[in-house]
Scaffold this motif. Structure first.
Motif, PDB file in Angstrom:
ATOM      1  N   UNK A 110     -36.946  50.636  -4.338  1.00  0.00           N
ATOM      2  CA  UNK A 110     -37.553  51.773  -3.636  1.00  0.00           C
ATOM      3  C   UNK A 110     -36.857  53.088  -3.953  1.00  0.00           C
ATOM      4  N   UNK A 111     -35.566  53.022  -4.242  1.00  0.00           N
ATOM      5  CA  UNK A 111     -34.857  54.224  -4.694  1.00  0.00           C
ATOM      6  C   UNK A 111     -35.438  54.704  -6.020  1.00  0.00           C
ATOM      7  N   UNK A 112     -35.831  53.751  -6.883  1.00  0.00           N
ATOM      8  CA  UNK A 112     -36.410  54.113  -8.175  1.00  0.00           C
ATOM      9  C   UNK A 112     -37.766  54.789  -7.986  1.00  0.00           C
ATOM     10  N   UNK A 113     -38.567  54.286  -7.048  1.00  0.00           N
ATOM     11  CA  UNK A 113     -39.859  54.931  -6.776  1.00  0.00           C
ATOM     12  C   UNK A 113     -39.640  56.362  -6.295  1.00  0.00           C
ATOM     13  N   UNK A 114     -38.681  56.524  -5.386  1.00  0.00           N
ATOM     14  CA  UNK A 114     -38.364  57.868  -4.880  1.00  0.00           C
ATOM     15  C   UNK A 114     -37.945  58.793  -6.017  1.00  0.00           C
ATOM     16  N   UNK A 115     -37.163  58.251  -6.951  1.00  0.00           N
ATOM     17  CA  UNK A 115     -36.709  59.044  -8.104  1.00  0.00           C
ATOM     18  C   UNK A 115     -37.891  59.461  -8.975  1.00  0.00           C
ATOM     19  N   UNK A 258     -51.265  63.400  -8.320  1.00  0.00           N
ATOM     20  CA  UNK A 258     -49.844  63.384  -8.690  1.00  0.00           C
ATOM     21  C   UNK A 258     -49.317  61.944  -8.693  1.00  0.00           C
ATOM     22  N   UNK A 259     -49.703  61.171  -7.683  1.00  0.00           N
ATOM     23  CA  UNK A 259     -49.258  59.780  -7.558  1.00  0.00           C
ATOM     24  C   UNK A 259     -49.776  58.938  -8.723  1.00  0.00           C
ATOM     25  N   UNK A 260     -51.038  59.095  -9.078  1.00  0.00           N
ATOM     26  CA  UNK A 260     -51.601  58.349 -10.211  1.00  0.00           C
ATOM     27  C   UNK A 260     -50.862  58.658 -11.505  1.00  0.00           C
ATOM     28  N   UNK A 261     -50.534  59.930 -11.694  1.00  0.00           N
ATOM     29  CA  UNK A 261     -49.844  60.333 -12.922  1.00  0.00           C
ATOM     30  C   UNK A 261     -48.422  59.776 -12.976  1.00  0.00           C
ATOM     31  N   UNK A 262     -47.666  59.980 -11.911  1.00  0.00           N
ATOM     32  CA  UNK A 262     -46.257  59.587 -11.907  1.00  0.00           C
ATOM     33  C   UNK A 262     -46.076  58.073 -11.943  1.00  0.00           C
ATOM     34  N   UNK A 263     -46.917  57.346 -11.212  1.00  0.00           N
ATOM     35  CA  UNK A 263     -46.777  55.886 -11.132  1.00  0.00           C
ATOM     36  C   UNK A 263     -47.639  55.164 -12.161  1.00  0.00           C
ATOM     37  N   UNK A 264     -48.340  55.942 -13.002  1.00  0.00           N
ATOM     38  CA  UNK A 264     -49.117  55.384 -14.116  1.00  0.00           C
ATOM     39  C   UNK A 264     -50.114  54.331 -13.638  1.00  0.00           C
ATOM     40  N   UNK A 327     -49.336  45.881  -6.803  1.00  0.00           N
ATOM     41  CA  UNK A 327     -48.025  45.230  -6.708  1.00  0.00           C
ATOM     42  C   UNK A 327     -47.179  45.521  -7.949  1.00  0.00           C
ATOM     43  N   UNK A 328     -47.725  45.225  -9.098  1.00  0.00           N
ATOM     44  CA  UNK A 328     -46.984  45.464 -10.342  1.00  0.00           C
ATOM     45  C   UNK A 328     -46.620  46.934 -10.480  1.00  0.00           C
ATOM     46  N   UNK A 329     -47.591  47.797 -10.132  1.00  0.00           N
ATOM     47  CA  UNK A 329     -47.400  49.230 -10.319  1.00  0.00           C
ATOM     48  C   UNK A 329     -46.255  49.776  -9.472  1.00  0.00           C
ATOM     49  N   UNK A 330     -46.064  49.257  -8.261  1.00  0.00           N
ATOM     50  CA  UNK A 330     -44.967  49.753  -7.417  1.00  0.00           C
ATOM     51  C   UNK A 330     -43.606  49.313  -7.939  1.00  0.00           C
ATOM     52  N   UNK A 331     -43.576  48.210  -8.686  1.00  0.00           N
ATOM     53  CA  UNK A 331     -42.296  47.639  -9.121  1.00  0.00           C
ATOM     54  C   UNK A 331     -42.035  47.800 -10.617  1.00  0.00           C
TER      55      UNK A 331
END
Length: 364
Positions: A110-115, A258-264, A327-331
């Protein structure tokens, strides 16, 4: 370098003591004493990942998800789990999984997602309970300072940003040694009174075994009297999920782009838009429906997670925007985190990021 040494490095980042009870983590396949030729880091250990490890001369796979989750009663190659285990064993490949131990690390998933999202001042969303222990023991007054130093070195006495924390009380202890005893002070059969110091010291659950081992090895008494308790205090550095804030807020529709772009991600399943700016965001990689109430409790404008069911979107209740990105996308960035970490810790060793695609969900 052997497998055991790599595991020790990984447990500095994510001690297995903080994994959830339901999980199956640690060394799942292989021998701790095996020499490591190379490390392949992956999100999932599938057959194509084992093939990649073979092709790249990596005999240790560090996997986020455990390939063995429930017990195996047979290993005949009847399903993908069994085939992976067979192929790994046949090729002398070890498999180590971190899963919820890394989920509960403040430097983990979750720290990585925040980053990636650029969130500031990130904090744990749901601190894990029962992670702080307290040791109390009694030692001759003249030995107290030396014993405290030894316990500090073993990892005791750390509280948040502070170290070498303890509390002491002086008093008089008594004991009477029988004929089998070998007391360092006093005589057999006579009650002895000794000026003692009671040492109380806290530590995190992950170092409990080491702290007790050191206590028993270095305490001057033949019989060591000590008490060990679990505290109710919250450890803000261990737990699931995180939340943080943007420097500048943005409209919900802009945030979703923004979320779609950053989290691909290709698409986002979300609850009703609320028509308010997004400033505070809570995240939980993987299946996070259980944390919706926690995200609302910290007044998050958005909660990003995965695997939400139909009726769980109703739990937004007009108070928060729920965003299920997969699921995959968050991790997915977790393996990058692990490669960066291992490369810094062992810079002259072969650490590879797996190129195998392991997301089982496709989009049309």
């Amino acid at each position: 370098m052997i497998v055991k040494q790599v595991i020790a490095i990984l447990e500095e980042l994510a001690p297995l003591a903080y994994a959830e009870d339901f999980d199956n983590i640690g060394l799942l396949v292989g021998d701790q004493q095996s020499e490591v030729s190379g490390i392949l880091v992956t999100l999932d250990t599938l057959e194509n990942v084992v093939d990649e490890a073979i092709a790249t001369n990596c005999n240790l796979i560090v996997s986020f998800h455990p390939i063995i989750f429930s017990g195996l009663k047979k290993i005949t190659g009847a399903n993908y789990v069994q085939r992976v285990v067979i192929k790994a064993i046949q090729n002398n490949i070890s498999i180590y999984s971190m899963h919820t131990a890394l989920d509960n690390s403040d430097q983990g998933v979750n720290a990585k997602i925040c980053e990636v999202l650029g969130l500031q001042n990130s904090k744990i969303l749901i601190p894990q309970k029962g992670t702080i222990k307290k040791l109390s023991t009694y030692v001759p007054k003249n030995d107290a300072e030396q014993l405290k130093k030894i316990l500090y070195k073993a990892g005791a006495g750390n509280i948040g940003n502070y170290s070498n924390c303890s509390f002491t009380v002086d008093g008089v202890g008594s004991y009477k040694a029988n004929e089998k005893a070998k007391p360092i002070k006093g005589e057999i059969g006579k009650t002895h009174f000794e000026e003692e110091t009671q040492i109380s010291i806290t530590f995190e659950k992950a170092v409990e075994q080491n702290v007790i081992k050191v206590l028993l090895e270095h305490h001057p008494y033949e019989e060591v009297a000590y008490e060990l308790t679990t505290l109710e205090n919250t450890n803000q550095n261990i737990g699931i999920g995180m939340y943080g804030t943007f420097v500048n807020s943005m409209p919900e529709s802009q945030f979703l782009d923004f979320l779609k772009e950053k989290m691909e991600v290709k698409c986002i399943r979300h609850s009703n838009l609320l028509g308010k700016p997004v400033k505070t965001v809570a995240v939980l990689g993987g299946s996070g429906s259980f944390a919706i109430s926690a995200a609302k409790a910290v007044n998050a404008d958005v909660f990003i997670t995965a695997d939400l069911k139909y009726h769980q979107f109703y739990e937004a209740e007009g108070k928060i925007l729920l965003a299920d990105i997969g699921h995959y996308e968050t991790e997915q960035f977790t393996k990058n985190l692990l490669v960066d970490y291992l490369t810094k810790k062992i810079p002259n060793f072969a650490v590879r990021l797996s190129e195998s695609k392991t997301n089982p969900i496709k989009y049309f």
